[in-house]
Scaffold this motif. Structure first.
Motif, PDB file in Angstrom:
ATOM      1  N   UNK A  29      79.618 -56.483  64.740  1.00 18.48           N
ATOM      2  CA  UNK A  29      80.070 -55.411  63.846  1.00 18.48           C
ATOM      3  C   UNK A  29      79.108 -55.216  62.680  1.00 18.48           C
ATOM      4  N   UNK A  30      78.642 -56.308  62.113  1.00 17.30           N
ATOM      5  CA  UNK A  30      77.704 -56.218  60.986  1.00 17.30           C
ATOM      6  C   UNK A  30      76.398 -55.569  61.421  1.00 17.30           C
ATOM      7  N   UNK A  31      75.892 -55.947  62.580  1.00 18.78           N
ATOM      8  CA  UNK A  31      74.640 -55.358  63.078  1.00 18.78           C
ATOM      9  C   UNK A  31      74.819 -53.871  63.360  1.00 18.78           C
ATOM     10  N   UNK A  32      75.968 -53.484  63.920  1.00 20.12           N
ATOM     11  CA  UNK A  32      76.229 -52.070  64.193  1.00 20.12           C
ATOM     12  C   UNK A  32      76.292 -51.249  62.903  1.00 20.12           C
ATOM     13  N   UNK A  33      76.858 -51.826  61.858  1.00 22.49           N
ATOM     14  CA  UNK A  33      77.020 -51.102  60.588  1.00 22.49           C
ATOM     15  C   UNK A  33      75.691 -50.827  59.890  1.00 22.49           C
ATOM     16  N   UNK A  34      74.702 -51.666  60.110  1.00 16.34           N
ATOM     17  CA  UNK A  34      73.461 -51.504  59.350  1.00 16.34           C
ATOM     18  C   UNK A  34      72.313 -50.911  60.160  1.00 16.34           C
ATOM     19  N   UNK A  35      72.587 -50.433  61.373  1.00 12.31           N
ATOM     20  CA  UNK A  35      71.515 -49.902  62.214  1.00 12.31           C
ATOM     21  C   UNK A  35      70.724 -48.814  61.500  1.00 12.31           C
ATOM     22  N   UNK A  36      71.378 -47.788  61.049  1.00 11.61           N
ATOM     23  CA  UNK A  36      70.673 -46.697  60.383  1.00 11.61           C
ATOM     24  C   UNK A  36      70.055 -47.107  59.060  1.00 11.61           C
ATOM     25  N   UNK A  37      70.742 -47.976  58.352  1.00 13.86           N
ATOM     26  CA  UNK A  37      70.262 -48.406  57.037  1.00 13.86           C
ATOM     27  C   UNK A  37      68.997 -49.255  57.128  1.00 13.86           C
ATOM     28  N   UNK A  38      68.750 -49.881  58.264  1.00 15.29           N
ATOM     29  CA  UNK A  38      67.568 -50.736  58.373  1.00 15.29           C
ATOM     30  C   UNK A  38      66.397 -50.056  59.053  1.00 15.29           C
ATOM     31  N   UNK A  39      66.640 -48.927  59.706  1.00 20.34           N
ATOM     32  CA  UNK A  39      65.547 -48.295  60.453  1.00 20.34           C
ATOM     33  C   UNK A  39      65.113 -46.950  59.885  1.00 20.34           C
ATOM     34  N   UNK A  40      65.926 -46.353  59.055  1.00 20.97           N
ATOM     35  CA  UNK A  40      65.609 -45.036  58.495  1.00 20.97           C
ATOM     36  C   UNK A  40      65.484 -45.142  56.987  1.00 20.97           C
ATOM     37  N   UNK A  41      64.319 -45.574  56.547  1.00 18.20           N
ATOM     38  CA  UNK A  41      64.082 -45.778  55.119  1.00 18.20           C
ATOM     39  C   UNK A  41      63.317 -44.569  54.585  1.00 18.20           C
ATOM     40  N   UNK A  42      63.877 -43.918  53.604  1.00 23.18           N
ATOM     41  CA  UNK A  42      63.218 -42.763  52.993  1.00 23.18           C
ATOM     42  C   UNK A  42      62.225 -43.242  51.937  1.00 23.18           C
ATOM     43  N   UNK A  43      61.057 -42.636  51.884  1.00 17.87           N
ATOM     44  CA  UNK A  43      60.097 -43.002  50.828  1.00 17.87           C
ATOM     45  C   UNK A  43      60.677 -42.710  49.448  1.00 17.87           C
ATOM     46  N   UNK A  44      60.361 -43.559  48.495  1.00 17.25           N
ATOM     47  CA  UNK A  44      60.860 -43.380  47.135  1.00 17.25           C
ATOM     48  C   UNK A  44      60.184 -42.194  46.442  1.00 17.25           C
ATOM     49  N   UNK A  45      58.981 -41.872  46.859  1.00 18.15           N
ATOM     50  CA  UNK A  45      58.231 -40.753  46.273  1.00 18.15           C
ATOM     51  C   UNK A  45      57.361 -40.146  47.371  1.00 18.15           C
ATOM     52  N   UNK A  46      56.605 -39.123  47.002  1.00 18.32           N
ATOM     53  CA  UNK A  46      55.788 -38.421  47.986  1.00 18.32           C
ATOM     54  C   UNK A  46      54.427 -39.067  48.205  1.00 18.32           C
ATOM     55  N   UNK A  47      54.128 -40.117  47.476  1.00 23.28           N
ATOM     56  CA  UNK A  47      52.807 -40.733  47.554  1.00 23.28           C
ATOM     57  C   UNK A  47      52.583 -41.552  48.817  1.00 23.28           C
ATOM     58  N   UNK A  48      51.325 -41.827  49.032  1.00 25.16           N
ATOM     59  CA  UNK A  48      50.903 -42.593  50.203  1.00 25.16           C
ATOM     60  C   UNK A  48      51.478 -44.007  50.198  1.00 25.16           C
TER      61      UNK A  48
END
Length: 75
Positions: A29-48
């Motif tokens: 259950x814990x692994x299922x809950x964090x799937x998106x949170x661990x693989x789809x990380x948005x950049x904090x800013x537009x920089x390289x």
């Protein structure tokens, strides 16, 4: 020397099996809950650098998902 013996009863084995099944379910259950949170990380800013760090953590999340899948297959 002190000799020890251990008596294992069917009730004890059944109880241990239920406990292990509960642990497995909780981890799943814990692994299922964090799937998106661990693989789809948005950049904090537009920089390289921000994009590179987001990609790094996203890659680590992908690796976690692979290990999690292998663990589920094993158990």
């Amino acid at each position: 020397r002190l000799a020890m013996s251990l008596v294992v009863t069917p009730d004890w084995v059944q109880s241990a099996a239920r406990d292990l099944a509960g642990i497995r379910a909780a981890l799943s259950d814990a692994a299922d809950c964090i799937t998106g949170a661990t693989t789809k990380i948005a950049p904090a800013a537009a920089g390289e650098v921000s994009r590179a760090i987001a990609a790094l953590f996203g890659g680590l999340g992908d690796e976690f998902q692979v290990v999690s899948s292998q663990t589920r297959a094993f158990h």
